[in-house]
Design an enzyme around this catalytic site. Structure first.
Site, short mmCIF file in Angstrom:
data_model
loop_
_atom_site.label_atom_id
_atom_site.label_comp_id
_atom_site.label_asym_id
_atom_site.label_seq_id
_atom_site.Cartn_x
_atom_site.Cartn_y
_atom_site.Cartn_z
N LYS A 292 0.84 -1.19 0.00
CA LYS A 292 0.00 0.00 0.00
C LYS A 292 0.88 1.25 0.00
O LYS A 292 1.96 1.26 0.60
CB LYS A 292 -0.89 0.03 1.26
CG LYS A 292 -1.97 -1.04 1.28
CD LYS A 292 -2.78 -0.95 2.57
CE LYS A 292 -3.83 -2.04 2.63
NZ LYS A 292 -4.89 -1.87 1.63
N ARG A 366 -10.62 -11.38 -0.01
CA ARG A 366 -11.48 -12.33 -0.73
C ARG A 366 -10.87 -13.73 -0.75
O ARG A 366 -11.58 -14.72 -0.86
CB ARG A 366 -11.75 -11.81 -2.14
CG ARG A 366 -10.55 -11.69 -3.04
CD ARG A 366 -10.79 -10.77 -4.23
NE ARG A 366 -10.89 -9.37 -3.80
CZ ARG A 366 -11.12 -8.37 -4.64
NH1 ARG A 366 -11.30 -8.61 -5.94
NH2 ARG A 366 -11.19 -7.14 -4.20
#
Length: 518
Positions: A292, A366
């Site tokens: 990130k 996910r």
């Protein structure tokens, strides 16, 4: 945790640090400040001039507005706190439950450091009393576990002027209700159990990632299971390898703190339905190799908010003795970059047997959820709901206070949306457009973990749908917006972890117990 007391005493005779009353904003032919039900005794002590005094101080009754003033001589409490409820409702005694929650929360926050406060807000119905109790207990929350430490450089006999942060309001006394009525007592006891578990979830979310990692989270769940009669099973790395949980292992392999899959099972002997709850538990999300950018890492301890919500909901169901079986699945991992970390381009074989090409290691939630969804599906529950801080795209779509709901059944999605609105959690139904599925086609694996950039929140939902068992009603709650509040506190919402979705999950469990799954 703030204590909750039911009292038959009148507001005028209660010995406390403060009395809380509600005020509203008059509309139409009756503008100006209006005193809400519950304030009668306090108004009498002011010779019927409480509204006039408050207006002189600038109070309007607007939602979230708070005014403190010295109490009149006829009151035992030294301070009166008037909190705004917003516009007067069409029926003067029918205040919205969420308005009462927020008002009680605002007052409780303002009374941090106090030992005892009487809440004389509208509490004429069971629903009103529960809302006031819930709001006050949630508003009184503060996370102070890491504050107020001893200064080792200070002289041992020195007394610090700053003795640490103010502690939350110690006791909420609920006034004006029917303290001996069974329905009233049950509703308030439910509010207490629910608020305590929401605040437990908040504590977990706010705990720094050096102290909360998969193994320590699993230990918290195990301890709670022993306390509340919940069966807990923890799969460590060896068990995950043996079971073929490629998603959890792939995400967690870059960290020194290995992943865990935690199963919590609350059962009731008279239950006819089973509800499975699955929570994303990324205890820290650096993004992995797809690191990130600066400015996006600081709050990533909150990426386990879905697992915290599921954990809290299962414990709340057990405490409330709901006639439904509730199974919680906590998919716990820490997403870190290292020489062992999963790389973009790697292919993982999931617990379901499907292969996934990892195009972006920051789309890791996910992957852990996929394994947990498949495992939960094996037990053939009547419905599965997963909860996750899954996508920034959902924040862009719905903002910071609303979570999105996707499902493989329109009626189930609508039911959850209605439940969320009922309990005061902002939500919005979102679609799962079939045309977006093609974007996840992979030339190497069965599916990729990324698809089209536009509609990214929906793409994530479509990915999860692939791992839900055939014929099982499923819903996905993307709580990326409301799970962690970075701004100033408001109502009963604190800065930091919020416990988003816990109330929705508990009410869903209650409806399922009543035979109304949606």
């Amino acid at each position: 945790m703030t204590a909750l007391t039911l009292s038959t005493a009148g507001a005028a005779t209660l010995r406390a640090d403060a009395l809380v009353v509600g005020v509203a904003k008059g509309t139409g032919p009756k503008p100006g400040l209006v005193l809400a039900p519950g304030s009668e005794a306090v108004d009498k002590a002011f010779d019927g001039k409480l509204a006039a005094v408050l207006e002189t101080l600038g109070a309007t009754g607007a939602e979230g507005e708070l005014t403190k003033l010295p109490a009149a001589s006829g009151l035992k409490a030294p301070v009166v706190v008037a909190v705004g409820l917003g516009p007067v409702p069409d029926k003067e005694d029918a205040y919205d439950a969420e308005a009462l929650r927020r008002a009680a929360g605002t007052a409780a926050r303002a009374l941090s450091g106090a030992k005892k406060a009487g809440f004389a807000l509208p509490a004429g119905t069971v629903e009103d009393a529960a809302a006031v109790a819930e709001g006050a207990l949630l508003g009184a929350y503060a996370f102070t576990a890491y504050q107020g430490g001893e200064d080792k450089l200070a002289p041992k006999d020195a007394k610090s002027k700053d003795s640490g942060p103010k502690q939350p309001l110690a006791e909420v006394v609920l006034l004006g209700g029917k303290a001996r009525d069974k329905a009233y007592k049950a509703a308030v006891e439910r509010a207490l159990a629910l608020a305590e578990e929401i605040n437990r979830a908040r504590d977990l979310i706010n705990t720094p990632p050096n102290d909360l990692y998969p193994e320590s989270f699993a230990a918290v769940a195990t301890a709670a299971g022993k306390e509340h009669g919940i069966k807990v099973q923890v799969l460590d790395e060896k068990a995950l390898v043996k079971g073929g949980y490629g998603g959890l292992l792939g995400v967690g392999q870059g960290s020194a703190n290995g992943p865990r899959l935690v199963k919590l099972a609350y059962t009731h002997p008279k239950a006819e339905k089973t509800l499975a709850l699955v929570g994303k538990g990324i205890t820290y999300d650096s993004g992995g190799i797809s690191l990130k950018p600066a400015g996006h890492n600081e709050t990533m301890k909150c990426d386990m908010s879905g697992a915290a919500a599921v954990f809290a909901a299962v414990v709340a169901a057990a405490r409330l003795g709901l006639k439904v079986n509730v199974t919680g699945w906590l998919a716990l991992a820490e997403n870190m970059p290292s020489g062992n970390a999963t790389r973009p381009g790697d292919v993982l074989r999931m617990y379901s047997g499907k292969t996934v090409e990892v195009l972006n290691t920051d789309a890791e939630g996910r992957l852990v959820l996929a394994d947990a969804l498949t495992r939960a599906s094996e037990e053939k529950p009547d419905a599965i709901v997963d909860v996750a801080t899954l996508t920034g795209a959902m924040v862009l779509a719905l903002g910071n206070r609303t979570f999105g709901i996707m499902a493989n059944d329109d009626a189930f999605r609508t039911s959850i949306h209605e439940i969320a609105e009922e309990v005061g959690e902002a939500s919005w139904p979102m679609p799962l457009p079939a045309d977006l599925r093609k974007g996840m086609d992979s030339p190497t694996a069965d599916i990729a973990n990324m698809g089209e950039r536009m509609g990214g929140g929906l793409v994530a939902g479509l990915f999860l749908k692939e791992f839900v068992g055939e014929g099982i009603a499923w819903a996905h709650l993307d709580i990326a917006g409301p799970a962690f509040h970075e701004g100033a506190p408001y109502g009963y919402t604190p800065k930091g972890g919020t416990g988003s979705a816990v109330r929705t999950l508990v009410r869903l469990a209650e409806r399922t117990a009543d035979g109304d799954l949606g």
